[in-house]
Design a protein around this motif. Structure first.
Motif, PDB file in Angstrom:
ATOM      1  N   PHE A   8       0.840  -1.190   0.000  1.00  0.00           N
ATOM      2  CA  PHE A   8       0.000   0.000   0.000  1.00  0.00           C
ATOM      3  C   PHE A   8       0.882   1.249   0.000  1.00  0.00           C
ATOM      4  O   PHE A   8       1.975   1.244   0.582  1.00  0.00           O
ATOM      5  N   PRO A   9       0.432   2.330  -0.634  1.00  0.00           N
ATOM      6  CA  PRO A   9       1.285   3.514  -0.769  1.00  0.00           C
ATOM      7  C   PRO A   9       1.457   4.271   0.536  1.00  0.00           C
ATOM      8  O   PRO A   9       0.541   4.350   1.361  1.00  0.00           O
ATOM      9  N   LYS A  10       2.639   4.830   0.705  1.00  0.00           N
ATOM     10  CA  LYS A  10       2.962   5.625   1.887  1.00  0.00           C
ATOM     11  C   LYS A  10       3.831   6.797   1.459  1.00  0.00           C
ATOM     12  O   LYS A  10       4.899   6.601   0.887  1.00  0.00           O
ATOM     13  N   GLU A  11       3.354   8.005   1.710  1.00  0.00           N
ATOM     14  CA  GLU A  11       4.127   9.198   1.400  1.00  0.00           C
ATOM     15  C   GLU A  11       5.086   9.462   2.552  1.00  0.00           C
ATOM     16  O   GLU A  11       4.668   9.737   3.678  1.00  0.00           O
ATOM     17  N   VAL A  12       6.379   9.353   2.288  1.00  0.00           N
ATOM     18  CA  VAL A  12       7.393   9.517   3.333  1.00  0.00           C
ATOM     19  C   VAL A  12       8.108  10.844   3.118  1.00  0.00           C
ATOM     20  O   VAL A  12       8.627  11.114   2.037  1.00  0.00           O
ATOM     21  N   THR A  13       8.135  11.661   4.157  1.00  0.00           N
ATOM     22  CA  THR A  13       8.798  12.966   4.127  1.00  0.00           C
ATOM     23  C   THR A  13       9.684  13.094   5.364  1.00  0.00           C
ATOM     24  O   THR A  13       9.569  12.297   6.302  1.00  0.00           O
ATOM     25  N   PRO A  14      10.570  14.097   5.389  1.00  0.00           N
ATOM     26  CA  PRO A  14      11.351  14.303   6.615  1.00  0.00           C
ATOM     27  C   PRO A  14      10.481  14.542   7.839  1.00  0.00           C
ATOM     28  O   PRO A  14      10.879  14.222   8.962  1.00  0.00           O
ATOM     29  N   ASP A  15       9.260  15.065   7.641  1.00  0.00           N
ATOM     30  CA  ASP A  15       8.382  15.378   8.768  1.00  0.00           C
ATOM     31  C   ASP A  15       7.726  14.146   9.371  1.00  0.00           C
ATOM     32  O   ASP A  15       7.448  14.114  10.567  1.00  0.00           O
ATOM     33  N   ASN A  16       7.459  13.131   8.544  1.00  0.00           N
ATOM     34  CA  ASN A  16       6.761  11.953   9.089  1.00  0.00           C
ATOM     35  C   ASN A  16       7.638  10.720   9.136  1.00  0.00           C
ATOM     36  O   ASN A  16       7.153   9.619   9.390  1.00  0.00           O
ATOM     37  N   LEU A  17       8.939  10.882   8.896  1.00  0.00           N
ATOM     38  CA  LEU A  17       9.837   9.735   8.839  1.00  0.00           C
ATOM     39  C   LEU A  17       9.806   8.928  10.131  1.00  0.00           C
ATOM     40  O   LEU A  17       9.881   7.695  10.109  1.00  0.00           O
ATOM     41  N   HIS A  18       9.657   9.606  11.277  1.00  0.00           N
ATOM     42  CA  HIS A  18       9.668   8.914  12.563  1.00  0.00           C
ATOM     43  C   HIS A  18       8.436   8.032  12.757  1.00  0.00           C
ATOM     44  O   HIS A  18       8.406   7.164  13.629  1.00  0.00           O
ATOM     45  N   GLU A  19       7.392   8.245  11.913  1.00  0.00           N
ATOM     46  CA  GLU A  19       6.160   7.473  12.039  1.00  0.00           C
ATOM     47  C   GLU A  19       6.169   6.224  11.170  1.00  0.00           C
ATOM     48  O   GLU A  19       5.253   5.406  11.246  1.00  0.00           O
ATOM     49  N   TYR A  20       7.186   6.077  10.362  1.00  0.00           N
ATOM     50  CA  TYR A  20       7.149   5.047   9.328  1.00  0.00           C
ATOM     51  C   TYR A  20       8.326   4.100   9.471  1.00  0.00           C
ATOM     52  O   TYR A  20       9.478   4.512   9.364  1.00  0.00           O
ATOM     53  N   SER A  21       8.033   2.840   9.713  1.00  0.00           N
ATOM     54  CA  SER A  21       9.073   1.824   9.792  1.00  0.00           C
ATOM     55  C   SER A  21       9.306   1.268   8.391  1.00  0.00           C
ATOM     56  O   SER A  21       8.675   0.317   7.956  1.00  0.00           O
ATOM     57  N   TYR A  22      10.214   1.901   7.649  1.00  0.00           N
ATOM     58  CA  TYR A  22      10.400   1.544   6.250  1.00  0.00           C
ATOM     59  C   TYR A  22      11.454   0.455   6.083  1.00  0.00           C
ATOM     60  O   TYR A  22      12.359   0.282   6.894  1.00  0.00           O
ATOM     61  N   ASP A  23      11.316  -0.271   4.985  1.00  0.00           N
ATOM     62  CA  ASP A  23      12.266  -1.309   4.622  1.00  0.00           C
ATOM     63  C   ASP A  23      13.408  -0.673   3.844  1.00  0.00           C
ATOM     64  O   ASP A  23      13.197  -0.014   2.828  1.00  0.00           O
ATOM     65  N   LEU A  24      14.638  -0.849   4.310  1.00  0.00           N
ATOM     66  CA  LEU A  24      15.784  -0.241   3.630  1.00  0.00           C
ATOM     67  C   LEU A  24      15.944  -0.750   2.213  1.00  0.00           C
ATOM     68  O   LEU A  24      16.563  -0.101   1.373  1.00  0.00           O
ATOM     69  N   HIS A  25      15.380  -1.920   1.925  1.00  0.00           N
ATOM     70  CA  HIS A  25      15.464  -2.491   0.585  1.00  0.00           C
ATOM     71  C   HIS A  25      14.105  -2.406  -0.115  1.00  0.00           C
ATOM     72  O   HIS A  25      13.808  -3.218  -0.982  1.00  0.00           O
ATOM     73  N   GLY A  26      13.318  -1.437   0.248  1.00  0.00           N
ATOM     74  CA  GLY A  26      11.933  -1.373  -0.204  1.00  0.00           C
ATOM     75  C   GLY A  26      11.732  -0.849  -1.618  1.00  0.00           C
ATOM     76  O   GLY A  26      12.655  -0.770  -2.429  1.00  0.00           O
ATOM     77  N   THR A  27      10.482  -0.460  -1.876  1.00  0.00           N
ATOM     78  CA  THR A  27      10.033  -0.079  -3.216  1.00  0.00           C
ATOM     79  C   THR A  27       9.563   1.366  -3.219  1.00  0.00           C
ATOM     80  O   THR A  27       8.788   1.782  -2.350  1.00  0.00           O
ATOM     81  N   LYS A  28      10.020   2.114  -4.208  1.00  0.00           N
ATOM     82  CA  LYS A  28       9.570   3.486  -4.384  1.00  0.00           C
ATOM     83  C   LYS A  28       9.076   3.658  -5.821  1.00  0.00           C
ATOM     84  O   LYS A  28       9.693   3.145  -6.764  1.00  0.00           O
ATOM     85  N   LEU A  29       7.967   4.399  -5.984  1.00  0.00           N
ATOM     86  CA  LEU A  29       7.382   4.641  -7.297  1.00  0.00           C
ATOM     87  C   LEU A  29       7.702   6.061  -7.738  1.00  0.00           C
ATOM     88  O   LEU A  29       7.457   7.017  -6.998  1.00  0.00           O
ATOM     89  N   LEU A  30       8.238   6.198  -8.926  1.00  0.00           N
ATOM     90  CA  LEU A  30       8.572   7.512  -9.486  1.00  0.00           C
ATOM     91  C   LEU A  30       7.489   7.909 -10.477  1.00  0.00           C
ATOM     92  O   LEU A  30       7.366   7.315 -11.552  1.00  0.00           O
ATOM     93  N   THR A  31       6.690   8.923 -10.128  1.00  0.00           N
ATOM     94  CA  THR A  31       5.600   9.366 -10.991  1.00  0.00           C
ATOM     95  C   THR A  31       5.990  10.539 -11.876  1.00  0.00           C
ATOM     96  O   THR A  31       5.317  10.824 -12.869  1.00  0.00           O
ATOM     97  N   SER A  32       7.082  11.234 -11.528  1.00  0.00           N
ATOM     98  CA  SER A  32       7.518  12.413 -12.283  1.00  0.00           C
ATOM     99  C   SER A  32       9.012  12.598 -12.088  1.00  0.00           C
ATOM    100  O   SER A  32       9.554  12.267 -11.025  1.00  0.00           O
ATOM    101  N   ALA A  33       9.664  13.144 -13.124  1.00  0.00           N
ATOM    102  CA  ALA A  33      11.092  13.442 -13.031  1.00  0.00           C
ATOM    103  C   ALA A  33      11.329  14.932 -12.852  1.00  0.00           C
ATOM    104  O   ALA A  33      12.449  15.413 -13.015  1.00  0.00           O
ATOM    105  N   ASP A  34      10.283  15.676 -12.492  1.00  0.00           N
ATOM    106  CA  ASP A  34      10.406  17.132 -12.339  1.00  0.00           C
ATOM    107  C   ASP A  34      11.191  17.523 -11.092  1.00  0.00           C
ATOM    108  O   ASP A  34      11.889  18.536 -11.082  1.00  0.00           O
ATOM    109  N   PHE A  35      11.041  16.736 -10.024  1.00  0.00           N
ATOM    110  CA  PHE A  35      11.641  17.109  -8.740  1.00  0.00           C
ATOM    111  C   PHE A  35      12.437  15.937  -8.177  1.00  0.00           C
ATOM    112  O   PHE A  35      12.105  14.777  -8.406  1.00  0.00           O
ATOM    113  N   GLU A  36      13.460  16.263  -7.418  1.00  0.00           N
ATOM    114  CA  GLU A  36      14.254  15.224  -6.774  1.00  0.00           C
ATOM    115  C   GLU A  36      13.445  14.611  -5.636  1.00  0.00           C
ATOM    116  O   GLU A  36      12.904  15.319  -4.790  1.00  0.00           O
ATOM    117  N   ILE A  37      13.363  13.306  -5.611  1.00  0.00           N
ATOM    118  CA  ILE A  37      12.541  12.628  -4.612  1.00  0.00           C
ATOM    119  C   ILE A  37      13.285  12.520  -3.290  1.00  0.00           C
ATOM    120  O   ILE A  37      14.510  12.481  -3.248  1.00  0.00           O
TER     121      ILE A  37
END
Length: 208
Positions: A8-37
């Motif tokens: 399921f999708p999860k928007e991860v930002t510096p502000d909510n990083l402490h709330e999210y137990s992410y997998d270091l080898h996980g999956t990220k979806l790139l929807t646009s190349a306009d901005f650095e993710i």
């Protein structure tokens, strides 16, 4: 955005990083190349997108190839990918050009194979709202299966200045595909009016 352990999708930002137990080898979806993710510290997983968007992103931002893996998807061609606790089917869908630039953007369809649920993930609504072309075999499949959940970026309701035209376009999209539910990437509540565009009879859409 990231896919969590169950796909399921999860928007991860510096502000909510402490709330999210992410997998270091996980999956990220790139929807646009306009901005650095944004990438969490020490994250070295796989970024999925089309070859065109991945090439544009790498040329523009020069990410570290020793940390990241880039996987190109063919539009409308599903691929099975492994999340931490689930296998899902991922499909990249062209969404036309960004309304804020001339760049091409994507939306993604994630099929949770365990419960046969189709989830449409949108970060931005571009010039094209018909994500399933009638002249493509993928259209028949989606018309048969339907869309269960749509995820949207709720910043169009919380940002400034107001973007009422985006509100109407989102409502039109939901009215056309009639999902069972619409949820925000941030987890915040969405306007009640959007529920009126969803199907009235739906299977239980609780994602735990």
């Amino acid at each position: 955005m990231f896919l969590d352990a169950f796909g399921f999708p999860k928007e991860v930002t510096p502000d909510n990083l402490h709330e999210y137990s992410y997998d270091l080898h996980g999956t990220k979806l790139l929807t646009s190349a306009d901005f650095e993710i944004y990438l969490p510290p020490q994250w070295h997983g796989t970024i999925y997108s089309t070859e065109e968007l991945l090439d544009t992103y790498r040329n523009r931002f020069n990410p570290d190839p020793n940390l990241l893996t880039f996987h190109a998807l063919q539009p409308y061609e599903p691929e099975f990918i492994c999340c931490e606790k689930a296998v899902v089917e991922l499909t990249a869908l062209p969404a036309g050009q960004s309304l804020y630039s001339d760049a091409e953007i994507l939306v993604f369809l994630v099929k949770q194979t365990a419960n046969d649920t189709n989830t449409l993930i949108t970060k931005e609504l571009g010039s094209e709202l018909n994500f399933f072309p009638h002249n493509h075999h993928y259209h028949a499949r989606i018309m048969d299966e339907g869309i269960d959940v749509v995820y949207v970026d709720d910043r169009i309701y919380n940002g400034s200045p107001p973007v009422n035209y985006q509100h109407q376009r989102l409502y039109n999209l939901l009215s056309n595909i009639q999902p069972c539910a619409v949820l925000s990437l941030s987890g915040r509540p969405l306007p009640e009016v959007l529920r009126g565009a969803c199907r009235k009879t739906a299977r239980n859409m609780e994602h735990n």
